[in-house]
Enzyme design. Structure first.
Site, PDB file in Angstrom:
ATOM      1  N   HIS A  88      25.269  37.596  -8.709  1.00  0.00           N
ATOM      2  CA  HIS A  88      24.399  38.773  -8.564  1.00  0.00           C
ATOM      3  C   HIS A  88      24.883  39.524  -7.332  1.00  0.00           C
ATOM      4  CE1 HIS A  88      20.884  40.952  -7.193  1.00  0.00           C
ATOM      5  NE2 HIS A  88      20.560  40.044  -6.322  1.00  0.00           N
ATOM      6  N   TYR A 130      17.054  46.737  -5.600  1.00  0.00           N
ATOM      7  CA  TYR A 130      16.093  46.464  -4.523  1.00  0.00           C
ATOM      8  C   TYR A 130      16.770  46.649  -3.172  1.00  0.00           C
ATOM      9  CZ  TYR A 130      18.199  41.745  -4.219  1.00  0.00           C
ATOM     10  OH  TYR A 130      19.058  40.682  -4.079  1.00  0.00           O
ATOM     11  N   ASP A 140      -5.003  19.241 -24.596  1.00  0.00           N
ATOM     12  CA  ASP A 140      -6.014  18.859 -25.590  1.00  0.00           C
ATOM     13  C   ASP A 140      -5.283  18.586 -26.896  1.00  0.00           C
ATOM     14  OD1 ASP A 140      -5.368  21.546 -26.106  1.00  0.00           O
ATOM     15  OD2 ASP A 140      -7.372  22.033 -26.825  1.00  0.00           O
TER      16      ASP A 140
HETATM   17  P1  FAD Z   1      20.581  26.102  -2.509  1.00  0.00           P
HETATM   18  O1  FAD Z   1      20.293  26.898  -1.332  1.00  0.00           O
HETATM   19  O2  FAD Z   1      21.780  26.446  -3.306  1.00  0.00           O
HETATM   20  O3  FAD Z   1      20.644  24.610  -2.039  1.00  0.00           O
HETATM   21  C1  FAD Z   1      21.173  23.579  -2.848  1.00  0.00           C
HETATM   22  C2  FAD Z   1      21.977  22.692  -1.955  1.00  0.00           C
HETATM   23  O4  FAD Z   1      22.380  21.541  -2.681  1.00  0.00           O
HETATM   24  C3  FAD Z   1      23.234  23.372  -1.478  1.00  0.00           C
HETATM   25  O5  FAD Z   1      23.211  23.461  -0.099  1.00  0.00           O
HETATM   26  C4  FAD Z   1      24.351  22.480  -2.001  1.00  0.00           C
HETATM   27  O6  FAD Z   1      25.423  22.371  -1.120  1.00  0.00           O
HETATM   28  C5  FAD Z   1      23.627  21.167  -2.199  1.00  0.00           C
HETATM   29  N1  FAD Z   1      24.277  20.327  -3.203  1.00  0.00           N
HETATM   30  C6  FAD Z   1      24.618  20.672  -4.460  1.00  0.00           C
HETATM   31  N2  FAD Z   1      25.209  19.641  -5.077  1.00  0.00           N
HETATM   32  C7  FAD Z   1      25.236  18.626  -4.204  1.00  0.00           C
HETATM   33  C8  FAD Z   1      25.725  17.300  -4.257  1.00  0.00           C
HETATM   34  N3  FAD Z   1      26.329  16.818  -5.355  1.00  0.00           N
HETATM   35  N4  FAD Z   1      25.608  16.519  -3.167  1.00  0.00           N
HETATM   36  C9  FAD Z   1      25.016  16.991  -2.044  1.00  0.00           C
HETATM   37  N5  FAD Z   1      24.544  18.244  -1.929  1.00  0.00           N
HETATM   38  C10 FAD Z   1      24.652  19.050  -3.008  1.00  0.00           C
HETATM   39  N6  FAD Z   1      15.548  34.772  -3.845  1.00  0.00           N
HETATM   40  C11 FAD Z   1      14.443  35.373  -3.404  1.00  0.00           C
HETATM   41  O7  FAD Z   1      13.361  34.814  -3.472  1.00  0.00           O
HETATM   42  N7  FAD Z   1      14.483  36.627  -2.867  1.00  0.00           N
HETATM   43  C12 FAD Z   1      15.642  37.308  -2.764  1.00  0.00           C
HETATM   44  O8  FAD Z   1      15.668  38.435  -2.281  1.00  0.00           O
HETATM   45  C13 FAD Z   1      16.821  36.704  -3.248  1.00  0.00           C
HETATM   46  N8  FAD Z   1      17.967  37.376  -3.207  1.00  0.00           N
HETATM   47  C14 FAD Z   1      19.107  36.777  -3.613  1.00  0.00           C
HETATM   48  C15 FAD Z   1      20.296  37.459  -3.506  1.00  0.00           C
HETATM   49  C16 FAD Z   1      21.472  36.874  -3.876  1.00  0.00           C
HETATM   50  C17 FAD Z   1      22.755  37.635  -3.737  1.00  0.00           C
HETATM   51  C18 FAD Z   1      21.449  35.568  -4.402  1.00  0.00           C
HETATM   52  C19 FAD Z   1      22.708  34.902  -4.827  1.00  0.00           C
HETATM   53  C20 FAD Z   1      20.270  34.879  -4.521  1.00  0.00           C
HETATM   54  C21 FAD Z   1      19.081  35.467  -4.143  1.00  0.00           C
HETATM   55  N9  FAD Z   1      17.866  34.807  -4.252  1.00  0.00           N
HETATM   56  C22 FAD Z   1      16.728  35.400  -3.789  1.00  0.00           C
HETATM   57  C23 FAD Z   1      17.764  33.476  -4.863  1.00  0.00           C
HETATM   58  C24 FAD Z   1      17.714  32.394  -3.815  1.00  0.00           C
HETATM   59  O9  FAD Z   1      18.713  32.590  -2.885  1.00  0.00           O
HETATM   60  C25 FAD Z   1      17.871  31.012  -4.417  1.00  0.00           C
HETATM   61  O10 FAD Z   1      17.112  30.910  -5.579  1.00  0.00           O
HETATM   62  C26 FAD Z   1      17.438  29.927  -3.461  1.00  0.00           C
HETATM   63  O11 FAD Z   1      18.078  30.086  -2.222  1.00  0.00           O
HETATM   64  C27 FAD Z   1      17.742  28.559  -4.004  1.00  0.00           C
HETATM   65  O12 FAD Z   1      17.433  27.582  -3.044  1.00  0.00           O
HETATM   66  P2  FAD Z   1      17.792  26.059  -3.303  1.00  0.00           P
HETATM   67  O13 FAD Z   1      17.398  25.296  -2.130  1.00  0.00           O
HETATM   68  O14 FAD Z   1      17.250  25.650  -4.616  1.00  0.00           O
HETATM   69  O15 FAD Z   1      19.360  26.067  -3.551  1.00  0.00           O
END
Ligand code: FAD
Length: 830
Positions: free
Chosen positions: A222, A260, A552
């Protein structure tokens, strides 16, 4: 407290650690493949806009808690949430109408919001192009989450509280003993755990695969870009850095063009959803490098300028001040999309101790983390999270092709104006009942749910509309409620109430629960007495330990050791499967098999005052009240077809559900159809069905009641058998709840003007104040008025007036007694 390993130190994983440790859990390890200072997942670059309002109450409340929580996290005067407010602007009349609906949702879910005119939009956001904006919705409590900072502060405070963090540590496997997880494998060795929670964000698919769990999410890129400094705002960066927040104006959405905006000091940040979907396979990104920084992280792909061109042109029109700037920095950032746009939360049925919390936005992160922490520590989340359940997907919805196509479609439609009934156009015809060919011949208009094609009405009944008596003539509807509606439904309801109609009930979930432990399992899980005689039908509830409703169901006792269950969702199946498995493990002599027979069987609801005449023509069975009483069933043969007749009705009329196995379905349809012609039989669809079930007061789980409600509030305490001596889940809590006066209740309403049809989720005002919301609504053809169910304060009495807000207008309604139709049940038992 149990040993927990959380995979992923993004905004979700760190919040979960925080929610667990603050509830007294002690042995928690967070394992992160990237560096802890900047793990490199989606959180590391999230611009953090938090628009709380959503059509879904659940999602709105998850967001509201996230705001509350982030507001409370602070260090050295630096906060994690900048409550600048949110402004959504409309540049088209259709969007202006949509914002009115959104204002309604906000009010329903308790978020303060205001519809504002173009002038006020301009006052609140002076950079807007005055000529373009028609109006807006302002939400003062929205704002910017400083997600990366929040993550760091959460790591700091949970570390102090005893949580162990391991950076640069990829999880490469999940260890199990039988059906339990026992730990995770890392290059540094095994970390033992009773509970493993994957908060791996868009890497969730890979983590799920380690334990054979399909995680239906699709990583998509995105676009997000920052402009160069806006000359007219020079100096702002310094001022705004005083509060460390970098923004003063509200976060802004221009959804008509998929855009946005937020401020970054004197620069602008622009997010764009209008480009082509760009799917990514997480495993192709390789291992997270040792060094991660703002510009180099796995979740950040190179900016494709050509995809952003339309966004940049449109932005300069909406915000002319940006004509003085250029794009300084852009990237294609990766995060997760799902087939229905919801997060993925919960556990698979075949494995104990493995949980996921993925496809979660920053907006909902703390809310989701709290919900999971509550589930782990107390067995229930205070916010209903059924719609986020990992187990909500049907098998057909887990295939890679389905997930890919529908998730990409969700990306494309993310800011579109979608009618609540709007079906996807593709993929379709994934699941069709054996009646599908006949239904198509009758001109069925199909809508899709869970992959099933379900007739909403039949064009073949068109001419009946003209023949309707004056009191049944359908009223004119407004443009919104006319969509996916046909006046033919009025005729179908009329025929059902006055003659007879057949309904395709195949898509309703049917499970078979059998084995020596079947009675015991259902005795333990339901509020009804299951030690009934073979052939009995029971309407009953499944509760959690807190006395809240999990679902239910109808139970049909087929044999001493076999029941058929009429249930609501795939989550019901997962729950029954898990409980059956655990029972079998604990007492092998009491094993139970749970089998989904929905697709291998089919079902026709034959309902109406002449249903007995129709059925009487093709069977010699005694169909009288004595021979086959209400809420009983019988296996028999209809014109050579083995069937089960179940005397019950969802629409409140005399009749039967008639089930057979799938291969006889078409023959069954034809047989009943032919027998019915003499008696005026028609085929009728879900639209008429929905109207009649609301008139009759039959609740739909998920819309009318959820895990947030107990049976007394929801008006289903009749499904609790007061004579049941056996213990069951939730019994003790129910006894406590029975002594309390419900603070809120689900109540039927009729709309006073007799014609304003509402659709559901609208706010309801009592004595001028928002007091509840509509759960289900339809035109009640037999009542001659629009009807609805709504949650209202417990003290509202029958006959009192309330107002439903629809598109910003207040519509008067009257609270009615149950049921609106045939309260003494004489139609069902005639
Ligand atoms: P992540 O932050 O991806 O954390 C997952 C972690 O798991 C990572 O650090 C990764 O390294 C770790 N991991 C994965 N696999 C393994 C493994 N095998 N072993 C150990 N560690 C592992 N959301 C909003 O609400 N508002 C916004 O304005 C918004 N804007 C966005 C703009 C962009 C450009 C993008 C890309 C996303 C945006 N989002 C926004 C979405 C939001 O950023 C994500 O949905 C959110 O940060 C996800 O958080 P998370 O903790 O689930 O995932």
């Amino acid at each position: 407290s149990q040993r927990v390993v959380i995979i992923g130190a993004g905004i979700v994983g760190t919040n979960l650690a925080d929610e667990l440790v603050s509830r007294g859990w002690k042995d928690i390890t967070v394992v992160e493949q990237g560096p802890l200072s900047m793990p490199g997942g989606s959180t590391s670059h999230a611009p953090g806009l938090v628009f709380q309002t959503n059509t879904s109450k659940t999602m709105t409340h998850l967001a509201r808690y996230t705001v509350e929580k982030l507001l409370s996290i602070e260090k050295d005067g630096k906060k994690c949430f900048n409550q600048v407010g949110g402004l959504e602007v409309a540049t088209t009349p259709a969007r202006l109408e949509e914002l009115k609906r959104k204002h309604g949702y906000a009010t329903s879910w308790g978020i303060e919001s205001r519809l504002v005119g173009a002038e006020e939009c301009f006052q609140r956001y002076p950079h807007l192009n005055k000529d373009m904006v028609l109006g807006g919705l302002h939400i003062p409590s929205d704002g910017l989450a400083l997600a990366a900072r929040a993550t760091q502060l959460l790591i700091e405070r949970t570390t102090k509280a005893g949580v162990r963090y391991l950076g640069h540590t990829p999880v490469t496997g999940i260890e199990r003993a039988g059906r339990r997880v026992t730990g995770v494998t890392t290059p540094g060795g095994t970390i033992p755990a009773e509970i493993v929670v994957s908060c791996a964000g868009f890497w969730g698919v890979e983590l799920g695969a380690m334990v054979g769990v399909q995680i239906p999410l699709l990583p998509l890129a995105h676009q997000y870009a920052k402009t160069t400094a806006v000359p007219a705002l020079a100096g702002r960066a310094i001022n705004s850095s005083i509060n460390g927040m970098n923004a003063e104006l509200p976060i802004l959405r221009h959804q008509d063009q998929d855009l946005y905006y937020r401020e970054h000091g004197d620069q602008y940040g622009i997010g764009y959803y209008g480009h082509r979907p760009m799917p990514v396979i997480a495993s192709s990104l390789g291992l997270t490098p040792q060094h991660v920084d703002d510009k180099h992280m796995p979740s950040r792909l190179d900016f494709t300028t050509e995809d952003f061109d339309p966004a940049w042109k449109e932005t300069q029109k909406l915000l002319p001040i940006l004509q003085q700037t250029e794009i300084a920095d852009g990237f294609n950032g990766i995060f997760s999309f799902t087939p229905d746009g919801g997060p993925i939360l919960g556990q698979p049925s075949h494995l104990d101790g493995f949980y996921v919390a993925e496809a979660v936005w920053v907006t909902h992160s703390a809310g989701v983390a709290r919900a999971l922490a509550q589930i782990l520590t107390t067995g229930q989340s205070e916010i209903d999270v059924s719609e986020c359940e990992l187990s909500r997907f049907e098998k057909i919805q887990l295939s890679h092709d389905y997930v890919s196509e529908t998730s990409q479609q969700n990306f494309v439609e993310i800011y579109d104006i979608l009618h609540p009934l709007q079906p996807r156009t593709s993929p379709r015809n994934l699941r069709v009942s054996p009646f599908h060919a006949r239904e198509s011949e009758l001109g069925a208009f199909f809508l899709e749910t869970g992959g099933w094609e379900r007739p909403w009405w039949y064009e073949a009944n068109k001419d009946l509309v003209k023949a309707l008596p004056p009191s049944w003539k359908p009223v004119d509807r407004d443009a919104w409620s006319t969509q996916f509606h046909s006046p033919i439904s009025a005729a179908e309801a009329w025929k059902t109430r006055n003659a007879v109609a057949m309904f395709d009930m195949t898509a309703f979930h049917r499970f078979e629960v059998s084995g020596p432990g079947a009675v015991g399992l259902l005795q333990r899980l339901t509020t009804g007495d299951m030690a009934t005689k073979v052939g009995t039908v029971t309407y009953t509830l499944l509760l959690n330990d807190h006395g809240k409703i999990l679902t239910d169901i109808f139970t049909h006792r087929l044999a001493e050791d076999a029941f058929q269950i009429g249930a609501n969702t795939a989550t019901d199946l997962a729950y029954l499967e898990r409980e059956a498995r655990v029972q079998g493990q604990n007492s092998p002599g009491q094993w139970v098999q749970v089998r989904d027979v929905t697709g291998s069987t089919c079902c026709i609801g034959l309902w109406g005052p002449r249903a007995r005449d129709v059925l009487g023509g093709i069977t010699t069975e005694d169909l009288s009240n004595a021979g086959l009483p209400y809420f009983s069933l019988k296996n028999t043969i209809l014109s050579g077809i083995p069937v089960t007749l179940i005397r019950k009705s969802y629409v409140g009329e005399l009749g039967w559900e008639i089930q057979t196995s799938a291969e006889y379905g078409q023959r069954l349809w034809d047989t009943i159809w032919q027998a019915g012609q003499l008696h005026g039989l028609i085929a009728a669809g879900r639209s008429a069905f929905n109207s009649m079930r609301i008139e009759k007061g039959y609740r739909i789980y998920g819309s009318d009641m959820t895990t947030e409600h107990n049976p007394f509030e929801a008006g289903v305490s009749h499904a609790v058998d007061p004579t049941k001596s056996a213990d069951f889940v939730g019994k003790a809590a129910l006894q406590r709840l029975a002594a309390q006066t419900p603070a809120r209740r689900l109540r039927p309403l009729t709309i006073d003007d007799g014609r304003s049809v509402v659709l559901g989720k609208e706010p309801v005002f009592y004595k001028g104040k928002p007091a509840g919301y509509v759960t289900s609504a339809a035109f009640g053809y037999s009542v001659g008025k629009p009807v609805a169910y709504a949650w209202l304060p417990g003290n509202v009495r029958d006959g009192e007036s309330v107002e439903v807000e629809y598109f910003g207008k207040k519509i008067r309604a009257t609270v009615a007694a149950e049921s609106l139709y045939d309260p003494d049940m004489s139609r069902l038992t005639q």
